[in-house]
Scaffold this active site. Structure first.
Site, PDB file in Angstrom:
ATOM      1  N   CYS A 148      -6.783  -4.489   5.311  1.00 39.64           N
ATOM      2  CA  CYS A 148      -5.733  -4.200   6.176  1.00 39.64           C
ATOM      3  C   CYS A 148      -5.812  -4.855   7.334  1.00 39.64           C
ATOM      4  O   CYS A 148      -7.004  -4.585   8.091  1.00 39.64           O
ATOM      5  CB  CYS A 148      -5.366  -2.882   6.278  1.00 39.64           C
ATOM      6  N   GLY A 164     -12.000  -9.116 -10.408  1.00 43.74           N
ATOM      7  CA  GLY A 164     -11.391 -10.482 -10.206  1.00 43.74           C
ATOM      8  C   GLY A 164     -10.862 -11.188 -11.459  1.00 43.74           C
ATOM      9  O   GLY A 164     -11.852 -11.718 -11.918  1.00 43.74           O
ATOM     10  N   THR A 217      -7.618  -9.065  -3.262  1.00 46.85           N
ATOM     11  CA  THR A 217      -7.061 -10.432  -3.693  1.00 46.85           C
ATOM     12  C   THR A 217      -7.160 -11.424  -2.433  1.00 46.85           C
ATOM     13  O   THR A 217      -7.479 -11.162  -1.429  1.00 46.85           O
ATOM     14  CB  THR A 217      -5.582  -9.796  -3.839  1.00 46.85           C
ATOM     15  N   LEU A 274       0.767  -1.296   0.134  1.00 47.56           N
ATOM     16  CA  LEU A 274       0.056  -0.185   0.146  1.00 47.56           C
ATOM     17  C   LEU A 274       0.898   1.293  -0.037  1.00 47.56           C
ATOM     18  O   LEU A 274       0.450   2.455   0.658  1.00 47.56           O
ATOM     19  CB  LEU A 274      -0.856  -0.017   1.110  1.00 47.56           C
TER      20      LEU A 274
HETATM   21  C1  FMN Z   1      -0.227  -4.560  -7.796  1.00 49.17           C
HETATM   22  C2  FMN Z   1      -1.765  -4.540  -6.875  1.00 49.17           C
HETATM   23  C3  FMN Z   1      -1.802  -3.336  -6.094  1.00 49.17           C
HETATM   24  C4  FMN Z   1      -3.148  -3.243  -5.391  1.00 49.17           C
HETATM   25  N1  FMN Z   1      -3.556  -2.313  -4.727  1.00 49.17           N
HETATM   26  C5  FMN Z   1      -4.807  -2.204  -4.196  1.00 49.17           C
HETATM   27  C6  FMN Z   1      -4.956  -0.964  -3.297  1.00 49.17           C
HETATM   28  O1  FMN Z   1      -4.143  -0.063  -2.916  1.00 49.17           O
HETATM   29  N2  FMN Z   1      -6.187  -1.035  -2.864  1.00 49.17           N
HETATM   30  C7  FMN Z   1      -7.238  -2.002  -3.143  1.00 49.17           C
HETATM   31  O2  FMN Z   1      -8.320  -1.682  -2.732  1.00 49.17           O
HETATM   32  N3  FMN Z   1      -7.016  -2.861  -3.965  1.00 49.17           N
HETATM   33  C8  FMN Z   1      -5.684  -3.264  -4.524  1.00 49.17           C
HETATM   34  N4  FMN Z   1      -5.447  -4.046  -5.245  1.00 49.17           N
HETATM   35  C9  FMN Z   1      -6.613  -5.111  -5.587  1.00 49.17           C
HETATM   36  C10 FMN Z   1      -7.231  -4.799  -6.964  1.00 49.17           C
HETATM   37  O3  FMN Z   1      -7.793  -3.543  -6.884  1.00 49.17           O
HETATM   38  C11 FMN Z   1      -8.201  -5.784  -7.260  1.00 49.17           C
HETATM   39  O4  FMN Z   1      -9.145  -5.813  -6.266  1.00 49.17           O
HETATM   40  C12 FMN Z   1      -7.947  -7.327  -7.415  1.00 49.17           C
HETATM   41  O5  FMN Z   1      -6.401  -7.197  -7.936  1.00 49.17           O
HETATM   42  C13 FMN Z   1      -8.437  -8.278  -8.230  1.00 49.17           C
HETATM   43  O6  FMN Z   1      -8.683  -7.662  -9.523  1.00 49.17           O
HETATM   44  P1  FMN Z   1      -7.783  -8.212 -10.736  1.00 49.17           P
HETATM   45  O7  FMN Z   1      -7.730  -9.574 -10.748  1.00 49.17           O
HETATM   46  O8  FMN Z   1      -8.696  -7.535 -12.092  1.00 49.17           O
HETATM   47  O9  FMN Z   1      -6.433  -7.571 -10.455  1.00 49.17           O
HETATM   48  C14 FMN Z   1      -4.203  -4.326  -5.828  1.00 49.17           C
HETATM   49  C15 FMN Z   1      -4.023  -5.302  -6.967  1.00 49.17           C
HETATM   50  C16 FMN Z   1      -2.796  -5.213  -7.451  1.00 49.17           C
HETATM   51  C17 FMN Z   1      -2.359  -6.442  -8.325  1.00 49.17           C
END
Ligand code: FMN
Length: 316
Positions: free
Chosen positions: A142, A255, A205, A84
């Protein structure tokens, strides 16, 4: 296909959606942490073409994040433990938001996180001072340092407490971003709704890890990390389906989305809008490409109004 979604080849398909009083030109939103503060993508993506964008998670103070390695590609997915990292809510208002506001027609969501209820409260108070934020997305994944590390998003009582606090101070709609690392996503979505959330977004995630068999070291310095990307998509679709049946407030799904067909799949499961995360790592233009594809998909499949597909999975 029902008459309500028949396109009949006339006019451009209507991709617009709305939730929590916010109108989006299409349901495609760039996900937090994968799209910087938005402006970094200005040269590769026409930001005004997107439904919206969620900026990196913001905290009351700047944070440097975890040591490297912080990213690792897995089969159909990605592990990340960025920790973060961010410039802090105040610097976001001073340095990033004014530039974002110059791009007309872009809906900006601010993602907020903290380690105590007071952290959320203070960050929201700072962001309340800025102009041009459509809503807050609360990342509740968190660990709560005041409660010995239990995640806000995995304990219904803590989730209720943090939302009640956030709701009291927030001058904008609250989207609660749910963690998939729970036994019942339906229960957590319901708790969010009862505590006053205007919408829920899911999923964040999955806690995961990988080890290099030769060096015997973890692939990520933090040892555990968050798994995202196509590998998690079927679980995310199921969770969106479960959550949308448990609440009346809108559900924003994400996701592993990487195509227009994926967007439609999440909408059929119950999503009003969607977010695209990891796909932007593999192709920085992914969000805009998916919007373009959605126009074609709707025209090809005779869908006049995309919003009509939300929750319309057919079982017989
Ligand atoms: C590198 C990275 C950083 C992320 N940082 C945050 C964040 O700061 N806050 C948050 O709520 N989710 C964060 N996520 C989660 C994503 O917003 C999303 O919920 C998750 O990756 C699932 O979607 P996707 O499969 O399309 O990536 C992060 C994901 C990745 C891969």
């Amino acid at each position: 296909m029902t008459a309500a979604v028949s396109h009949s080849g006339r006019g451009a398909p209507d991709l617009s959606v709305s939730f929590a009083g916010i109108q989006l030109k299409n349901p495609v939103i760039a996900a937090s942490g994968t799209f910087g503060y938005g402006i970094e993508f200005e040269d590769v993506v026409h930001l005004a073409k997107l439904g919206g964008l969620v900026v990196k998670g913001l905290s009351k103070e700047p944070m440097i994040g975890n040591p490297p390695p912080r990213l690792y590609e897995t089969a159909a997915g990605m592990l990340n433990a960025i920790g973060l990292q961010n410039i802090g809510a105040r610097a976001f208002l001073d340095e990033k938001l004014p530039k974002l506001r110059e791009i007309k027609n872009t809906v900006v969501f601010a993602n907020v996180f903290g380690y105590t209820r007071e952290d959320y409260e203070r960050t929201i108070e700072i962001l309340n001072e800025g102009e041009g934020i459509a809503a807050y997305e609360l990342n509740v994944s968190c660990p709560n340092t005041a409660q010995g590390g239990i995640q806000f998003g995995s304990d219904p009582r803590l989730l209720d407490e943090v939302l009640t606090t956030a709701k009291r101070v927030a001058r904008r709609p609250l989207i609660v971003k749910l963690s998939p690392n729970v036994t019942s996503i339906a229960q957590m979505a319901h708790v969010a709704q009862e505590a006053g959330a205007d919408a829920v977004s899911l999923i964040n995630t999955f806690v995961a890890m990988a080890i290099d068999p030769v060096t015997r070291k973890p692939r990520i310095a933090n040892v555990t990390a968050g798994l995202s990307g196509p590998a998690i998509k079927p679980i995310a679709v199921r969770m969106v389906y479960d959550a949308s049946h448990a609440v009346k407030i809108p559900v924003i799904g994400m996701g592993g989305i990487s195509s227009a067909a994926d967007v439609v799949e999440f909408m059929l499961a119950g999503a009003t809008a969607v977010q695209i995360g990891t796909a932007s790592y593999w192709d920085p233009c992914a969000t805009e490409k998916i919007v373009n594809e959605l126009h074609e998909w709707c025209a090809e499949h005779d869908v006049a109004r995309l919003a009509d597909l939300t929750g319309k999975m057919v079982t017989e």
